[in-house]
Design an enzyme around this catalytic site. Sequence first.
Site, PDB file in Angstrom:
ATOM      1  N   SER A  65       0.809  -1.214   0.000  1.00  0.00           N
ATOM      2  CA  SER A  65       0.000   0.000   0.000  1.00  0.00           C
ATOM      3  C   SER A  65       0.845   1.268   0.000  1.00  0.00           C
ATOM      4  CB  SER A  65      -0.953   0.000   1.198  1.00  0.00           C
ATOM      5  OG  SER A  65      -1.937  -0.995   1.024  1.00  0.00           O
ATOM      6  N   PHE A  66       2.003   1.240   0.635  1.00  0.00           N
ATOM      7  CA  PHE A  66       2.859   2.425   0.651  1.00  0.00           C
ATOM      8  C   PHE A  66       3.239   2.841  -0.770  1.00  0.00           C
ATOM      9  CE2 PHE A  66       6.821   4.790   1.137  1.00  0.00           C
ATOM     10  CZ  PHE A  66       6.456   5.706   2.118  1.00  0.00           C
ATOM     11  N   VAL A  90      -4.312  -2.243   4.666  1.00  0.00           N
ATOM     12  CA  VAL A  90      -3.321  -2.155   5.742  1.00  0.00           C
ATOM     13  C   VAL A  90      -4.027  -2.550   7.037  1.00  0.00           C
ATOM     14  CG1 VAL A  90      -1.646  -0.710   6.927  1.00  0.00           C
ATOM     15  CG2 VAL A  90      -2.196  -0.264   4.521  1.00  0.00           C
ATOM     16  N   ILE A  91      -3.685  -3.721   7.559  1.00  0.00           N
ATOM     17  CA  ILE A  91      -4.316  -4.240   8.772  1.00  0.00           C
ATOM     18  C   ILE A  91      -3.538  -3.762   9.997  1.00  0.00           C
ATOM     19  CG2 ILE A  91      -4.955  -6.353  10.007  1.00  0.00           C
ATOM     20  CD1 ILE A  91      -5.237  -7.684   7.201  1.00  0.00           C
ATOM     21  N   GLU A  94       0.366  -5.517  15.273  1.00  0.00           N
ATOM     22  CA  GLU A  94       0.874  -5.311  16.627  1.00  0.00           C
ATOM     23  C   GLU A  94       1.650  -4.009  16.793  1.00  0.00           C
ATOM     24  OE1 GLU A  94       3.139  -8.764  17.649  1.00  0.00           O
ATOM     25  OE2 GLU A  94       1.462 -10.106  17.282  1.00  0.00           O
ATOM     26  N   THR A  95       2.004  -3.347  15.699  1.00  0.00           N
ATOM     27  CA  THR A  95       2.763  -2.100  15.788  1.00  0.00           C
ATOM     28  C   THR A  95       1.936  -0.964  15.186  1.00  0.00           C
ATOM     29  OG1 THR A  95       3.790  -2.353  13.610  1.00  0.00           O
ATOM     30  CG2 THR A  95       4.902  -3.423  15.485  1.00  0.00           C
ATOM     31  N   HIS A  97       2.652   0.620  12.487  1.00  0.00           N
ATOM     32  CA  HIS A  97       3.008   0.802  11.073  1.00  0.00           C
ATOM     33  C   HIS A  97       1.816   1.261  10.252  1.00  0.00           C
ATOM     34  CE1 HIS A  97       0.996  -3.057  10.593  1.00  0.00           C
ATOM     35  NE2 HIS A  97       1.036  -2.862   9.284  1.00  0.00           N
ATOM     36  N   PHE A 122      -8.997   6.645  -3.329  1.00  0.00           N
ATOM     37  CA  PHE A 122      -8.469   5.929  -2.170  1.00  0.00           C
ATOM     38  C   PHE A 122      -9.353   4.712  -1.902  1.00  0.00           C
ATOM     39  CE2 PHE A 122      -8.103   5.205   2.430  1.00  0.00           C
ATOM     40  CZ  PHE A 122      -6.745   5.305   2.646  1.00  0.00           C
ATOM     41  N   ARG A 136     -15.259  -6.517   4.171  1.00  0.00           N
ATOM     42  CA  ARG A 136     -15.374  -5.337   3.315  1.00  0.00           C
ATOM     43  C   ARG A 136     -14.813  -5.570   1.915  1.00  0.00           C
ATOM     44  NH1 ARG A 136     -15.352  -4.598   8.393  1.00  0.00           N
ATOM     45  NH2 ARG A 136     -16.392  -2.832   9.391  1.00  0.00           N
TER      46      ARG A 136
END
Length: 159
Positions: A65-66, A90-91, A94-95, A97, A122, A136
């Site tokens: 995605s970036f 983008v899920i 744990e961080t 990001h 988008f 979704r």
Amino acid sequence: MSSAHKNLSVFNTEGLPDISAKKFVIVVAEWNDEVTGALYEGAHKTLLEYGAKPENIRRVNVPGSFELSFGSQVYAQKPDVDAVIAIGCVIQGETKHNDYINHAVAHGLTDVALKYNKPVIFGVLTPNTLQQALDRAGGIHGNKGDEAAMTAIKMLGLQ
């Protein structure tokens, strides 16, 4: 209204422009490809359903995605491209990001649209879990790809 309370595949279709001669590029992130592939299928199907010709729809893959902003810019600058649809997922994880990536992609795609004066959509999911993403991407909440394609069509009506 949140997508948890809305079907992403149901929209108002009054006054849509003729898109039979319009050219679309759908830039698809390969990361989370189970989700992005389903989003692409939804977008592609919707464009065809509302009048786009198959030969006027091009799929371009980018690693994640970036990279959607740059991939979208490569095609938005082409005079024969009328609209770009950026598809990603983008899920949360744990961080943090996802915060950095989502923010960068949203700003990047907005900048590309304004720089080239054409719709750059988008179509990026930003869920907390894989299940929310699947819900979704053709699941219980419809398909965000459908919504992204319809947004591109409606934005072309402004030109």
